[in-house]
Design a protein around this motif. Structure first.
Motif, PDB file in Angstrom:
ATOM      1  N   TYR A 105      -9.581   1.592 -10.189  1.00  0.00           N
ATOM      2  CA  TYR A 105      -8.744   1.411  -8.998  1.00  0.00           C
ATOM      3  C   TYR A 105      -7.842   2.626  -8.773  1.00  0.00           C
ATOM      4  O   TYR A 105      -7.765   3.177  -7.671  1.00  0.00           O
ATOM      5  CB  TYR A 105      -7.901   0.146  -9.184  1.00  0.00           C
ATOM      6  N   GLU A 161     -10.624  -5.321  -1.817  1.00  0.00           N
ATOM      7  CA  GLU A 161     -10.563  -3.928  -2.252  1.00  0.00           C
ATOM      8  C   GLU A 161     -11.808  -3.122  -1.875  1.00  0.00           C
ATOM      9  O   GLU A 161     -11.705  -1.938  -1.524  1.00  0.00           O
ATOM     10  CB  GLU A 161     -10.331  -3.869  -3.768  1.00  0.00           C
ATOM     11  N   LEU A 193       0.799   3.430  -3.053  1.00  0.00           N
ATOM     12  CA  LEU A 193      -0.331   4.319  -3.332  1.00  0.00           C
ATOM     13  C   LEU A 193      -0.134   5.700  -2.720  1.00  0.00           C
ATOM     14  O   LEU A 193      -0.938   6.602  -2.956  1.00  0.00           O
ATOM     15  CB  LEU A 193      -1.625   3.701  -2.797  1.00  0.00           C
ATOM     16  N   LEU A 244     -11.815  -1.324   1.248  1.00  0.00           N
ATOM     17  CA  LEU A 244     -10.893  -0.180   1.305  1.00  0.00           C
ATOM     18  C   LEU A 244     -11.331   0.930   0.351  1.00  0.00           C
ATOM     19  O   LEU A 244     -10.542   1.817   0.016  1.00  0.00           O
ATOM     20  CB  LEU A 244      -9.474  -0.648   0.980  1.00  0.00           C
ATOM     21  N   ARG A 277     -12.011   0.725  -2.760  1.00  0.00           N
ATOM     22  CA  ARG A 277     -11.467   0.568  -4.120  1.00  0.00           C
ATOM     23  C   ARG A 277     -12.265  -0.487  -4.885  1.00  0.00           C
ATOM     24  O   ARG A 277     -13.280  -0.967  -4.434  1.00  0.00           O
ATOM     25  CB  ARG A 277     -10.004   0.093  -4.052  1.00  0.00           C
ATOM     26  N   THR A 320      -6.101   4.168   2.831  1.00  0.00           N
ATOM     27  CA  THR A 320      -4.717   3.691   2.681  1.00  0.00           C
ATOM     28  C   THR A 320      -3.906   4.014   3.932  1.00  0.00           C
ATOM     29  O   THR A 320      -3.171   3.172   4.459  1.00  0.00           O
ATOM     30  CB  THR A 320      -4.061   4.336   1.447  1.00  0.00           C
ATOM     31  N   GLY A 338     -10.288   7.277  -0.380  1.00  0.00           N
ATOM     32  CA  GLY A 338      -9.279   6.277  -0.712  1.00  0.00           C
ATOM     33  C   GLY A 338      -7.962   6.539  -0.004  1.00  0.00           C
ATOM     34  O   GLY A 338      -7.336   5.625   0.547  1.00  0.00           O
ATOM     35  N   ARG A 339      -7.538   7.787  -0.005  1.00  0.00           N
ATOM     36  CA  ARG A 339      -6.264   8.132   0.670  1.00  0.00           C
ATOM     37  C   ARG A 339      -6.357   7.902   2.175  1.00  0.00           C
ATOM     38  O   ARG A 339      -5.411   7.418   2.809  1.00  0.00           O
ATOM     39  CB  ARG A 339      -5.913   9.588   0.387  1.00  0.00           C
ATOM     40  N   SER A 393       0.813  -1.221   0.000  1.00  0.00           N
ATOM     41  CA  SER A 393       0.000   0.000   0.000  1.00  0.00           C
ATOM     42  C   SER A 393       0.848   1.273   0.000  1.00  0.00           C
ATOM     43  O   SER A 393       0.347   2.349  -0.329  1.00  0.00           O
ATOM     44  CB  SER A 393      -0.954   0.014   1.206  1.00  0.00           C
ATOM     45  N   THR A 424      -8.260   5.033  -5.380  1.00  0.00           N
ATOM     46  CA  THR A 424      -7.228   5.089  -4.332  1.00  0.00           C
ATOM     47  C   THR A 424      -6.770   6.521  -4.069  1.00  0.00           C
ATOM     48  O   THR A 424      -6.155   6.781  -3.037  1.00  0.00           O
ATOM     49  CB  THR A 424      -5.985   4.252  -4.711  1.00  0.00           C
ATOM     50  N   GLN A 425      -7.086   7.431  -4.979  1.00  0.00           N
ATOM     51  CA  GLN A 425      -6.625   8.812  -4.801  1.00  0.00           C
ATOM     52  C   GLN A 425      -7.751   9.784  -4.447  1.00  0.00           C
ATOM     53  O   GLN A 425      -7.518  11.000  -4.391  1.00  0.00           O
ATOM     54  CB  GLN A 425      -5.873   9.288  -6.060  1.00  0.00           C
TER      55      GLN A 425
END
Lengths: 311, 311, 311
Positions: free
Chosen positions: A268, A168, A97, A171, A173, A281, A277-278, A94, A272-273
């Motif tokens: 994805y 995912e 990311l 999380l 994602r 992570t 998502g951040r 991770s 994650t961004q």
């Protein structure tokens, strides 16, 4: 007997690497032995107690895949197993990311400019000229499951340390290398939704019942014996038939690459961004103590208690 | 009771052939009886001790299929079974792959100029206006399996003489009529790779468990009773619904014809004519004593010993 | 415990309907309760003793779906169940197929001009931003099965009142909302042909074995407990991952919309208006005493005797 043989003849990627110069840095996380057309590749990421699918593994896989792509006769079957009996692959690193993360590897695969490096790795496994078999002992989650779904066949032991999950969704994602799409073909639409949306574990017996894997075995010995016999049998046959048969089956059972790029890889990357998502992570790295050998890594996907730590 | 009835009312392709003149030479390898909308077709290739899928069977199947295509109301269900209880269909006649082989049949199907004659036969079965059921006693291999996969439904007895296999990879070929592609839809990607790449047998119980066939029955009587009841029930319903339902299911579950032509039919044609392919055809004809009733034909796909004779 | 809670907190579509004004007339056939991201929707068509999928249910479903489409964060999981324990949904109201039938609903969905209103309902369920789960007690036939196939997941009790069938072929039609196509993905080509062409029932145990549903439970309590836990777990996760994961799985497992329109919806519309189709609709309304609680509705799909009444 197989495991005894294994200790005797372990060779670190020598037989093949004579042919092609490695394109990526080598980290020695994959040990290969070759005999009578079968290459056994044991993955043991000595940089991680949980056999993380990180830059070290990705670099070594990149080199191995390029060698196999160029070797379409000498090796006819590749058997992937794990040197860490608790973890086959738990998930991607991770840290990759996080903003500012730098890898020694290219971001995109030079041979597949639309595919990120990890997505290209597993996609290219599907089209190797060899038959590919995943022998599963230990946990398989996230891109670990996408790795085994990209192999032609999957066999596991019934050890309690074997668990399958796509984590995912938990999380925020989606499965970035198409894991959910491969599962939909193997276990159907309804069960794919159940396992992927809930991010829960399937054990080996359940996985074999629903078609996630080919078969589950009571012991490690039975597992390896079965796979080595199967591999030896396939390796008797000419490469030309193996290659053509793989192309035909892939054409009707693999997710279309444009769908995979748009709805897996790119979705994805985007998710994650996002702020959510951040945040997840960061939480993940915190509750796993940067992906160390911990209760979270061992049991994620089992109970609600651990899940609730997170979002 | 069914088998007793059968002996009473066997008619050699009479009821239907009144309608259309046979386009191909007739060899009498298919015996048909018709009753209340169900046509029972028993295939018994008296030219071959192993019920070879050869020019005789292909000619008779060609005639039968053309008659069924033109009869979309009177017959609503077709049940295919084998008159040879050791072999449903073992495979194609390998002599047809030898240079200079001459058949009384056209090389390509007149109605489907892109489809070779045997590929056209099984493809056209999928789009008959009737429901089609394969009742399996005896070995099913190669194009024999492609024949049953092209039927709408498959039922078998658990007799040890029932074995299912796609054996082409072991002969350096691929499945030329799309057998591997149909299997990928029925049993999933992983199990298709396992069975097709290894060219090994599945027994009836395993085949039913993984979805290769609909169901396996303890006895021949139970098998035939179940199928005749099922056929009689479907035959109660109007042809218009059967035809429309088949079109819908085919549209989402049959391999696309262009993929089948390129990656099954044409790949097969090419691989059988490489030096490796020609060598294996010759070896096959030698070890099987020109496809006679032998240990190889009976047990191919069971053990490594027989396989190793070959390549 | 769940059922006790349910009696306490039943709210008739209030929480959500504050957000959006209902587009269609409201009939109160769906009772909803919301808690911690999970919406439980109990369908009880009080205008019909067999929980008919008629204009009342369709209007209420239309309103609910529009509300859910607009609510992509507050509700993350929707659980559909039936207030009638003998019938989840038996089928569509056959009166709607009679010439001159007038419905208070539009014939085509305003948001999907190529989709008839009932087809649009189930199609839109597949693309809701929420995870959707069908909890099945009672018979599921015709569009009832198409409704549950359009949900992401399906769970049932093993009660003898649970039966699954697509009965259209027996009425000279085909499955108009793609039921046969969804089944082909879940249970394979061969078993889809068997169940759909014969229009026969599958019980819950068989349905779970072959993949028609995710799982079957011994008791109603176990069924609801399992689903509520699963729903609560998924509802912990961010909507963004649920939405993206559904898109990916749909892209590879849902029938293409143009195929569904042509070979399901339009074929159905055409076949119900042929002389044979009209005759069977009339017979159906007669033998079911206009779809009242009768032996035909309870047992259709079980035995040949009832089937033979019809065509």
């Amino acid at each position: 007997m197989f495991s005894r043989l294994c200790h005797l003849c372990t060779i670190v990627l020598l037989s093949l690497s004579a042919v092609i110069a490695a394109r990526y840095p080598s980290f020695g996380t994959i040990q290969t032995t070759k005999s009578a057309g079968v290459l056994n590749a044991v993955i043991n990421n000595t940089f991680s107690p949980i056999n993380l699918f990180d830059q070290h593994v990705m670099a070594d896989l990149g080199n191995l895949i390029e060698e196999l792509q160029a070797n379409d006769t000498d090796v006819r079957v590749v058997v992937f197993s794990s040197g860490n009996k608790d973890f086959f692959f738990p998930h991607i690193d991770s840290n990759s990311l996080l903003p500012g993360y730098e890898s020694p590897l290219p971001k995109f695969d030079p041979g597949n400019p639309n595919l990120s490096f990890p997505v290209a790795l597993v996609w290219n496994i599907t089209q190797l000229p060899q038959a590919t078999i995943a022998v599963i002992e230990g946990r398989v989650r996230g891109i670990g499951n996408e790795f085994i779904m990209s192999c032609d066949m999957r066999f596991a032991s019934k050890s309690p340390s074997v668990e399958f999950a796509q984590i995912e969704t938990s999380l925020g994602r989606t499965t970035g290398a198409g894991g959910a799409m491969y599962l939909a073909h193997e276990i159907g639409r309804g069960r794919t939704f159940e396992y992927v949306l809930s991010s829960k574990n399937a054990d080996a017996v359940t996985a074999a019942q629903i078609g996630w894997i080919n078969q589950a075995f009571d012991t490690s010995t039975e597992l390896h014996d079965y796979v080595q016999k199967l591999a030896a049998r396939i390796a008797l046959f000419p490469a030309q038939g193996i290659i053509a048969t793989k192309k035909g089956i892939n054409a009707v059972s693999r997710p279309p690459i444009d769908v995979l790029i748009q709805l897996a890889q790119n979705a994805y990357a985007e998710l994650t961004q996002t702020p959510i998502g951040r945040d997840l992570t960061n939480k993940w790295l915190r509750v796993t103590n940067n992906q160390s050998l911990s209760a979270v890594e061992l049991n994620y996907g089992d109970g609600e208690d651990i899940i609730e730590l997170l979002p």
